[in-house]
Motif scaffolding. Structure first.
Motif, PDB file in Angstrom:
ATOM      1  N   SER A  49       0.831  -1.192   0.000  1.00  0.00           N
ATOM      2  CA  SER A  49       0.000   0.000   0.000  1.00  0.00           C
ATOM      3  C   SER A  49       0.870   1.248   0.000  1.00  0.00           C
ATOM      4  O   SER A  49       2.053   1.191   0.337  1.00  0.00           O
ATOM      5  CB  SER A  49      -0.918  -0.003   1.234  1.00  0.00           C
ATOM      6  N   ILE A  51       0.451   5.825   0.482  1.00  0.00           N
ATOM      7  CA  ILE A  51      -0.382   7.001   0.667  1.00  0.00           C
ATOM      8  C   ILE A  51       0.473   8.242   0.456  1.00  0.00           C
ATOM      9  O   ILE A  51       1.619   8.299   0.904  1.00  0.00           O
ATOM     10  CB  ILE A  51      -1.038   7.016   2.070  1.00  0.00           C
ATOM     11  N   THR A  58      -3.920   7.087  -2.899  1.00  0.00           N
ATOM     12  CA  THR A  58      -3.564   5.847  -2.231  1.00  0.00           C
ATOM     13  C   THR A  58      -3.413   4.740  -3.262  1.00  0.00           C
ATOM     14  O   THR A  58      -3.916   4.850  -4.388  1.00  0.00           O
ATOM     15  CB  THR A  58      -4.618   5.416  -1.191  1.00  0.00           C
TER      16      THR A  58
END
Length: 128
Positions: A49, A51, A58
């Motif tokens: 992931s 951000i 994201t």
């Protein structure tokens, strides 16, 4: 001096949850993209992931979409990865990383570009 320090790993049963934290120093988290990567035994590292607060973008690997949530807290200069619905295949060392990116790019997890600063990792073990 730039430092990236992960915490929050551990042993959890399948279906359980963990929250990983990534404390950074030496730069402001709202000017950098924060990413989480993982490497399972015998496998290549892959992105999990990302951000980027500058544009709010994201990224989630297909394997974790709907189960993991990335976030960050400017006041604490800390990033987080909330992991729910954990599966045995999520077992890996999880690394936090940071890069001076304005946004999080979208690539396959295995092809994600490397970031600039890395933590030493925290082990997540999911038992079946």
């Amino acid at each position: 001096e730039v430092q990236v320090v992960e915490s929050g790993g551990g042993l959890v049963q399948a279906g359980g949850s963990l929250r990983l934290s990534c404390a950074v120093s030496g730069f402001s988290i709202d000017e950098y993209a924060i990413g989480w990567f993982r490497q399972a035994p015998g496998k290549e590292r892959e992105a999990v992931s990302c951000i980027a607060r500058r544009d709010g973008s994201t990224y989630y690997a297909d394997s974790v979409k709907g189960r993991f949530t990335i976030s960050s807290d400017n006041a604490k200069n800390t990033g987080y990865l909330q992991m729910n619905g954990l599966k045995p295949e999520d077992t890996a060392v999880y690394y936090c990383a940071a890069a001076a990116w304005a946004y999080c790019p979208h690539y396959r997890a295995s092809d994600y570009p490397a970031m600039h600063y890395w933590g030493k990792g925290t082990l997540v073990t999911v038992s079946s």
